[in-house]
Write a protein that holds these residues in place. Structure first.
Motif, PDB file in Angstrom:
ATOM      1  N   ILE A  74       0.863  -1.176   0.000  1.00 52.10           N
ATOM      2  CA  ILE A  74       0.000   0.000   0.000  1.00 52.10           C
ATOM      3  C   ILE A  74       0.899   1.225   0.000  1.00 52.10           C
ATOM      4  N   SER A  75       0.789   2.031  -1.055  1.00 52.81           N
ATOM      5  CA  SER A  75       1.705   3.161  -1.204  1.00 52.81           C
ATOM      6  C   SER A  75       1.053   4.265  -2.023  1.00 52.81           C
TER       7      SER A  75
ATOM      8  N   ILE B 254       5.388   1.649  -8.588  1.00 56.74           N
ATOM      9  CA  ILE B 254       5.652   0.333  -7.993  1.00 56.74           C
ATOM     10  C   ILE B 254       5.101  -0.767  -8.891  1.00 56.74           C
ATOM     11  N   LYS B 255       3.899  -0.571  -9.414  1.00 54.36           N
ATOM     12  CA  LYS B 255       3.313  -1.569 -10.324  1.00 54.36           C
ATOM     13  C   LYS B 255       4.206  -1.773 -11.547  1.00 54.36           C
ATOM     14  N   ARG B 256       4.673  -0.658 -12.103  1.00 53.14           N
ATOM     15  CA  ARG B 256       5.525  -0.747 -13.292  1.00 53.14           C
ATOM     16  C   ARG B 256       6.819  -1.509 -13.001  1.00 53.14           C
ATOM     17  N   GLN B 257       7.450  -1.203 -11.861  1.00 50.67           N
ATOM     18  CA  GLN B 257       8.710  -1.860 -11.522  1.00 50.67           C
ATOM     19  C   GLN B 257       8.527  -3.355 -11.249  1.00 50.67           C
ATOM     20  N   LEU B 258       7.433  -3.715 -10.598  1.00 52.93           N
ATOM     21  CA  LEU B 258       7.182  -5.134 -10.319  1.00 52.93           C
ATOM     22  C   LEU B 258       7.006  -5.931 -11.608  1.00 52.93           C
ATOM     23  N   VAL B 259       6.299  -5.341 -12.559  1.00 56.34           N
ATOM     24  CA  VAL B 259       6.027  -6.055 -13.812  1.00 56.34           C
ATOM     25  C   VAL B 259       7.229  -6.015 -14.753  1.00 56.34           C
ATOM     26  N   VAL B 260       7.837  -4.824 -14.925  1.00 51.84           N
ATOM     27  CA  VAL B 260       8.907  -4.652 -15.908  1.00 51.84           C
ATOM     28  C   VAL B 260      10.252  -5.157 -15.382  1.00 51.84           C
TER      29      VAL B 260
ATOM     30  N   VAL C  64      11.934 -11.971  -1.630  1.00 50.30           N
ATOM     31  CA  VAL C  64      11.213 -11.014  -0.791  1.00 50.30           C
ATOM     32  C   VAL C  64      12.069  -9.796  -0.482  1.00 50.30           C
ATOM     33  N   ARG C  65      13.323 -10.001  -0.096  1.00 42.37           N
ATOM     34  CA  ARG C  65      14.194  -8.881   0.250  1.00 42.37           C
ATOM     35  C   ARG C  65      14.406  -7.969  -0.944  1.00 42.37           C
ATOM     36  N   ARG C  66      14.629  -8.531  -2.117  1.00 52.24           N
ATOM     37  CA  ARG C  66      14.819  -7.716  -3.317  1.00 52.24           C
ATOM     38  C   ARG C  66      13.579  -6.872  -3.606  1.00 52.24           C
ATOM     39  N   LEU C  67      12.406  -7.475  -3.456  1.00 52.57           N
ATOM     40  CA  LEU C  67      11.165  -6.749  -3.696  1.00 52.57           C
ATOM     41  C   LEU C  67      11.005  -5.595  -2.708  1.00 52.57           C
ATOM     42  N   LYS C  68      11.266  -5.847  -1.433  1.00 54.33           N
ATOM     43  CA  LYS C  68      11.139  -4.796  -0.421  1.00 54.33           C
ATOM     44  C   LYS C  68      12.099  -3.644  -0.690  1.00 54.33           C
ATOM     45  N   ASN C  69      13.326  -3.987  -1.070  1.00 57.52           N
ATOM     46  CA  ASN C  69      14.296  -2.933  -1.365  1.00 57.52           C
ATOM     47  C   ASN C  69      13.821  -2.069  -2.530  1.00 57.52           C
ATOM     48  N   LEU C  70      13.261  -2.729  -3.552  1.00 58.15           N
ATOM     49  CA  LEU C  70      12.765  -1.996  -4.718  1.00 58.15           C
ATOM     50  C   LEU C  70      11.647  -1.036  -4.318  1.00 58.15           C
TER      51      LEU C  70
ATOM     52  N   ILE D 243       4.047  -2.568   3.730  1.00 50.70           N
ATOM     53  CA  ILE D 243       4.190  -3.884   3.092  1.00 50.70           C
ATOM     54  C   ILE D 243       3.933  -4.963   4.136  1.00 50.70           C
ATOM     55  N   PHE D 244       3.141  -5.954   3.782  1.00 53.36           N
ATOM     56  CA  PHE D 244       3.036  -7.133   4.651  1.00 53.36           C
ATOM     57  C   PHE D 244       3.016  -8.387   3.796  1.00 53.36           C
TER      58      PHE D 244
END
Length: 289
Positions: free
Chosen positions: A204-205, A211-217, A255-261, A271-272
């Motif tokens: 939630i941000s 964030i959506k773009r970075q997760l997908v791309v 998980v750690r990479r995603l959180k850092n991003l 984030i949870f």
């Protein structure tokens, strides 16, 4: 195409089941039985009957599982019950005719590695669509007729088994048997859930678009977006803002990479995570085999 997929799944299930039977037989004859060790569940009941009354283990495993196979017809399906019956008979044949070697008499090694191989065997059979231990079926049956959870029912049954073991074989053997059961149950969880235990991540941000773009791309993940509202703080409850709630699934190594991003884009992002027991379909990136 569907027929070939069905044949492929059947072959895969058969291989899982056969390997599970052979490994379970190895755990029982190579570790537990020669050292008078027990396990929990129906396997523990079979071992207990074998030790108390000196019955053939192959027979006791079949007899102890028959009531649960019958329950499985009503609680799961006829197909499951038939596969489980064939699986149990296969284990009985393996115990009766395969000359498994005795690996060790060291109690600690027996409790750990006996439980480990037993967990692998039972877990493989479960992945093949059947059950070598029907205690879960009994728990499911009892659950519908009591206020106890499945975990509480299984725990209660195992307490009875280990209490009898303590009275008959001594407290030390009972404690080692409890360690065997714990090792086996953890191994079963690992086999069933797989090496890649997935993690669901909810974000939630205020910067959800980026964030959506970075997760997908960048991470190449599939995402699901829920429409929600942010705000509702103690000092400004009336103020809120529409936002996109982003959900995705990653392996636990990511998980750690995603959180850092995410935190690079929004240090205040909420984030949870939660463990996903099983995930299939969609856009799931698996590790290279």
């Amino acid at each position: 195409m569907k027929a070939s997929a069905h044949v492929s799944h059947t072959i895969q299930d058969t291989i899982f089941t056969i390997v599970g039977i052979l490994v379970t037989g190895f755990a029982l004859k190579g570790f537990l039985v020669p050292n008078d060790f027990l396990d929990g569940g129906v396997t523990g009941v079979s071992l207990l009957l074998h030790e108390l009354f000196h019955l053939n283990l192959a027979y006791t495993i079949v007899l102890a599982n028959i009531p649960f196979i019958i329950m499985g017809i009503f609680q799961v399906s006829m197909k499951f019950a038939i596969k489980t019956f064939l699986c149990v008979v296969g284990l009985a044949l393996a115990l009766g005719f395969i000359p498994y070697p005795v690996i060790t008499s060291d109690h600690l090694l027996v409790s750990i590695f006996g439980g480990f191989f037993l967990g692998i065997g039972i877990g493989m059979c479960m992945r093949g669509g059947c059950a070598l231990d029907g205690i879960e079926v009994l728990a499911l049956y009892t659950l519908k007729r009591s206020s106890f959870s499945i975990s509480e029912i299984i725990l209660g049954l195992n307490v009875i088994i280990f209490l009898i073991a303590a009275l008959h074989f001594g407290l030390q053997t009972a404690l080692y048997s409890m360690l065997t059961y714990y090792t086996a149950s953890r191994t079963i969880d690992y086999i069933i859930e797989g090496i890649e235990e997935y993690t669901g991540v909810t974000i939630i941000s205020a910067h959800s678009e980026e964030i959506k773009r970075q997760l997908v791309v960048k991470l190449k993940r599939g995402i699901t977006v829920y429409k929600g509202e942010r705000g509702f703080l103690h000092e400004s409850f009336e103020k809120s803002h529409p936002c996109d709630i982003v959900f995705t699934i990653v392996t636990r190594l990511e998980v750690r990479r995603l959180k850092n991003l995410v935190y690079d884009l929004d240090p205040k992002a909420f984030i949870f995570t939660n463990t996903i027991k099983e995930a299939a379909g969609g856009v799931l990136k698996r590790r290279a085999h």
